[in-house]
Design an enzyme around this catalytic site. Structure first.
Site, PDB file in Angstrom:
ATOM      1  N   ARG A   1      -8.125  -1.385   5.310  1.00  0.00           N
ATOM      2  CA  ARG A   1      -7.378  -0.317   4.650  1.00  0.00           C
ATOM      3  C   ARG A   1      -6.001  -0.795   4.223  1.00  0.00           C
ATOM      4  NH1 ARG A   1      -6.478   4.817   7.887  1.00  0.00           N
ATOM      5  NH2 ARG A   1      -5.291   5.107   5.990  1.00  0.00           N
TER       6      ARG A   1
ATOM      7  N   CYS B   1      -5.592  11.839  12.885  1.00  0.00           N
ATOM      8  CA  CYS B   1      -5.157  10.458  12.731  1.00  0.00           C
ATOM      9  C   CYS B   1      -5.481   9.760  14.046  1.00  0.00           C
ATOM     10  CB  CYS B   1      -3.650  10.424  12.445  1.00  0.00           C
ATOM     11  SG  CYS B   1      -3.049   8.758  12.296  1.00  0.00           S
TER      12      CYS B   1
ATOM     13  N   LYS C   1       0.847  -1.201   0.000  1.00  0.00           N
ATOM     14  CA  LYS C   1       0.000   0.000   0.000  1.00  0.00           C
ATOM     15  C   LYS C   1       0.880   1.248   0.000  1.00  0.00           C
ATOM     16  CE  LYS C   1      -1.685   1.345   4.100  1.00  0.00           C
ATOM     17  NZ  LYS C   1      -1.329   2.711   4.533  1.00  0.00           N
ATOM     18  N   ASN C   2       1.836   1.309   0.915  1.00  0.00           N
ATOM     19  CA  ASN C   2       2.615   2.537   1.080  1.00  0.00           C
ATOM     20  C   ASN C   2       3.584   2.797  -0.068  1.00  0.00           C
ATOM     21  OD1 ASN C   2       1.197   2.900   3.383  1.00  0.00           O
ATOM     22  ND2 ASN C   2       2.904   2.515   4.786  1.00  0.00           N
TER      23      ASN C   2
ATOM     24  N   ASP D   1       5.983   0.820  11.770  1.00  0.00           N
ATOM     25  CA  ASP D   1       4.759   0.106  11.370  1.00  0.00           C
ATOM     26  C   ASP D   1       4.755  -1.344  11.836  1.00  0.00           C
ATOM     27  OD1 ASP D   1       4.187   1.777   8.166  1.00  0.00           O
ATOM     28  OD2 ASP D   1       3.942   2.396  10.246  1.00  0.00           O
TER      29      ASP D   1
ATOM     30  N   ARG E   1      -0.061  14.453  13.344  1.00  0.00           N
ATOM     31  CA  ARG E   1       0.848  14.090  12.257  1.00  0.00           C
ATOM     32  C   ARG E   1       0.940  15.309  11.347  1.00  0.00           C
ATOM     33  NH1 ARG E   1      -0.796   8.389   9.998  1.00  0.00           N
ATOM     34  NH2 ARG E   1       1.125   8.592   8.810  1.00  0.00           N
TER      35      ARG E   1
HETATM   36  C1  EPZ Z   1       4.504   7.141   6.255  1.00  0.00           C
HETATM   37  O1  EPZ Z   1       3.732   8.129   6.919  1.00  0.00           O
HETATM   38  C2  EPZ Z   1       3.646   5.893   6.229  1.00  0.00           C
HETATM   39  N1  EPZ Z   1       2.422   6.153   5.485  1.00  0.00           N
HETATM   40  C3  EPZ Z   1       3.318   5.458   7.659  1.00  0.00           C
HETATM   41  O2  EPZ Z   1       2.609   4.224   7.585  1.00  0.00           O
HETATM   42  C4  EPZ Z   1       4.616   5.212   8.407  1.00  0.00           C
HETATM   43  O3  EPZ Z   1       4.311   4.904   9.752  1.00  0.00           O
HETATM   44  C5  EPZ Z   1       5.489   6.477   8.354  1.00  0.00           C
HETATM   45  O4  EPZ Z   1       5.710   6.857   6.975  1.00  0.00           O
HETATM   46  C6  EPZ Z   1       6.843   6.289   9.016  1.00  0.00           C
HETATM   47  O5  EPZ Z   1       7.535   5.259   8.385  1.00  0.00           O
HETATM   48  C7  EPZ Z   1       2.444   6.044   4.141  1.00  0.00           C
HETATM   49  O6  EPZ Z   1       3.463   5.733   3.541  1.00  0.00           O
HETATM   50  C8  EPZ Z   1       1.156   6.315   3.433  1.00  0.00           C
HETATM   51  P1  EPZ Z   1       6.610  10.600   8.124  1.00  0.00           P
HETATM   52  P2  EPZ Z   1       4.226   9.672   6.895  1.00  0.00           P
HETATM   53  O7  EPZ Z   1       6.319  11.887   7.460  1.00  0.00           O
HETATM   54  O8  EPZ Z   1       4.873   9.980   5.602  1.00  0.00           O
HETATM   55  C9  EPZ Z   1       7.134  13.833  11.539  1.00  0.00           C
HETATM   56  C10 EPZ Z   1       0.750   2.821   7.872  1.00  0.00           C
HETATM   57  O9  EPZ Z   1       0.453   2.215   8.909  1.00  0.00           O
HETATM   58  N2  EPZ Z   1       6.731  14.840  10.541  1.00  0.00           N
HETATM   59  O10 EPZ Z   1       7.802   9.792   7.695  1.00  0.00           O
HETATM   60  O11 EPZ Z   1       3.080  10.511   7.345  1.00  0.00           O
HETATM   61  C11 EPZ Z   1       5.992  12.905  11.928  1.00  0.00           C
HETATM   62  O12 EPZ Z   1       5.204  13.498  12.942  1.00  0.00           O
HETATM   63  C12 EPZ Z   1       1.219   4.261   7.945  1.00  0.00           C
HETATM   64  O13 EPZ Z   1       0.740   2.337   6.728  1.00  0.00           O
HETATM   65  C13 EPZ Z   1       6.792  16.192  10.869  1.00  0.00           C
HETATM   66  O14 EPZ Z   1       7.157  16.559  11.985  1.00  0.00           O
HETATM   67  O15 EPZ Z   1       5.331   9.653   8.046  1.00  0.00           O
HETATM   68  C14 EPZ Z   1       6.736  11.684  12.412  1.00  0.00           C
HETATM   69  O16 EPZ Z   1       7.126  11.880  13.756  1.00  0.00           O
HETATM   70  C15 EPZ Z   1       0.988   4.816   9.324  1.00  0.00           C
HETATM   71  N3  EPZ Z   1       6.411  17.112   9.945  1.00  0.00           N
HETATM   72  C16 EPZ Z   1       7.989  11.651  11.530  1.00  0.00           C
HETATM   73  O17 EPZ Z   1       8.100  12.956  10.948  1.00  0.00           O
HETATM   74  C17 EPZ Z   1       6.015  16.759   8.688  1.00  0.00           C
HETATM   75  O18 EPZ Z   1       5.711  17.642   7.866  1.00  0.00           O
HETATM   76  C18 EPZ Z   1       7.923  10.649  10.402  1.00  0.00           C
HETATM   77  O19 EPZ Z   1       6.704  10.867   9.698  1.00  0.00           O
HETATM   78  C19 EPZ Z   1       5.960  15.376   8.364  1.00  0.00           C
HETATM   79  C20 EPZ Z   1       6.339  14.435   9.302  1.00  0.00           C
END
Ligand code: EPZ
Length: 432
Positions: A411, A118, A22-23, A319, A123
């Site tokens: 999902r 979320c 999915k991701n 994850d 997030r």
């Molecule tokens: C992706 O989410 C995945 N989703 C998530 O999987 C996964 O848990 C996550 O990456 C981490 O590996 C998809 O790929 C659709 P991040 P994403 O931006 O991109 C902070 C699942 O279960 N951050 O890498 O939203 C954030 O708060 C989902 O399939 C900021 O501070 O994650 C976090 O602490 C859940 N500001 C860290 O970065 C921003 O603008 C990593 O988040 C963006 C992120």
């Protein structure tokens, strides 16, 4: 709203196959908007998030056909006329925010709803927006929407992600490949999902250097060609099944059609638990599967308690945090799981406690004491990865358990109960 009625404990035997990721699929779908030629993407899982994102993309006038029987998605953005992604669609799935980078790249303008909340904690998307501004786009926020616009060519720029972010890396790459004279992204995410996106964009004609490293350098090209691509297998689904396969001391299963090379440090941590592993490289099956592996995992009579900290790739994936903690309830001794990515992704812990697990949250970690016999109960799913952990626990618990709100599972896991029942689980899906 469906629930699962799960009987346990059930030892697992047999072979379980991993579906497309999915991701990894969602960024590819967004990339298809960058060209007016047809994009064909195979190995797309039959999941609600794919259907939801297809609806968001159709809202731009783009034609999207998902042949679920063959897991093939065909996207034709030649008819893209509307650079918008509305709240009523984006709120259903955060990754719809990828529309911002895709529409910026294709159209030089966008009106995209900010993603909704979320199931666990904040997030934010501040890094996405700051990165786009650093690239030279004008960003304005009004009434819950982001309004973006920019010139055909953006001057050379650079940006550093603090912290590294998968989503922000995806959005910034999509926004740069057709527009930025030269954009350098530091501390870029290196997850396989991001590597795959960059490789697909290179196949479409994009100029990207540093793929697979934390520094990406992108130089604009005038146009991108269409794509024919096979989506990666789901590394999180693979890790989930490997962990489900060691919950019961008499289990031994084979997990096939995934890539060991994409599992980061997860396999090393798994070996510390005392499991027996045998690995086999599968021959390239005809069609689109490539460099896939098969792993047979056998539970030891007693699991070692192993603590893990989640990290960005190639570290232990957040994850798989909930699934790991669930297995550790059956391991001998005390362990902890610390999530350094999301400090509060522990909504499954009180539900595990309802099944009798000796678990408690302390700040950014969950503390686990095992082994502890689990007993059936009703438990509530709260998010995708927490839900699958509760199913794993219910499969180990004595007696019958109800796992409620399994729409979270639909999902992200293709035919989960069908696949698990084929290797010995006893899960019944019931519509409430
Ligand atoms: C992706 O989410 C995945 N989703 C998530 O999987 C996964 O848990 C996550 O990456 C981490 O590996 C998809 O790929 C659709 P991040 P994403 O931006 O991109 C902070 C699942 O279960 N951050 O890498 O939203 C954030 O708060 C989902 O399939 C900021 O501070 O994650 C976090 O602490 C859940 N500001 C860290 O970065 C921003 O603008 C990593 O988040 C963006 C992120």
């Amino acid at each position: 709203m469906d629930k699962f009625i799960v009987q346990g404990p059930t030892p697992l035997h047999g072979t379980i196959s991993v579906s497309g990721s999915k991701n990894a699929a969602l960024p590819l779908m967004a990339a298809a908007l960058l060209t007016d030629e047809i994009c064909i993407i195979d190995n797309i899982p039959r999941l609600q998030d794919i259907r939801t994102f297809s609806g968001v993309i159709r809202g731009t006038g783009t034609d999207v056909t998902f042949d679920e029987a063959s897991n093939r998605l065909v996207i034709d953005a030649g008819t893209l006329t509307k650079a918008e992604a509305p709240y009523d669609l984006v709120r259903k799935m955060r990754a719809s925010f990828y529309m911002l980078g895709a529409l910026a790249g294709r159209c030089g303008q966008a009106k995209v709803s900010l993603p909704g909340g979320c199931a666990w904690g904040p997030r934010p998307v501040d890094l996405h927006l700051k990165g786009l501004e650093a690239m030279g786009y004008e960003i304005r926020q009004e009434a819950g929407y982001i309004f973006l616009k920019g010139p055909d060519t953006l001057p050379p720029s650079s940006f550093k992600l603090q912290p590294s972010s998968v989503g922000a890396t995806v959005n910034l790459v999509l926004a740069a490949v057709l527009r930025s004279e030269e954009f350098t992204l530091h501390h870029a995410a290196m997850e396989p999902d991001v590597v795959q996106l960059c490789e697909a964009l290179q196949q479409m004609g994009a100029d990207i250097e540093g793929v697979g490293t934390s520094v990406l350098r992108i130089r604009k090209v005038d146009r991108l060609n269409g794509l024919q691509f096979a989506n990666a297998p789901d590394r999180i689904e693979a890790g989930t099944y490997l962990l489900a396969g060691i919950m019961h001391p008499e289990s031994s299963i084979t997990v096939q059609n995934f890539r060991l090379s994409e599992m980061g440090t997860f396999m090393e941590e798994l070996q510390k638990t005392g499991v027996f592993l045998s690995m086999e490289a599968l021959s390239d099956a005809p069609g689109h599967f490539r460099n896939l592996d098969s792993v047979t995992i056998t539970a030891p009579s007693k699991l070692n308690a192993v603590s893990v900290n989640t990290e960005i790739y190639p570290g232990f994936p957040t994850d798989l945090q909930a699934q790991w903690a669930t297995v550790m309830t059956q391991a001998a001794g005390q362990s902890h799981v610390c999530d350094t990515i999301y400090m509060d992704r522990f909504s499954y812990v009180p539900e595990l406690a309802r099944l009798g697990a000796d678990v408690r949250v302390e700040r950014d970690r969950v503390l686990i004491q095992g082994p502890k016999t689990l007993n059936g109960a009703s438990v509530m799913s709260t998010d995708l990865r927490a839900s699958v952990s509760l199913v794993m626990a219910a499969m180990m618990a004595k007696g019958s358990s109800d796992v409620l709100r399994v729409y979270h599972l639909d999902r992200g896991y293709e035919e989960l109960e069908v696949k698990l029942n084929q290797i010995g689980a006893r899960i019944e899906r019931v519509s409430e």
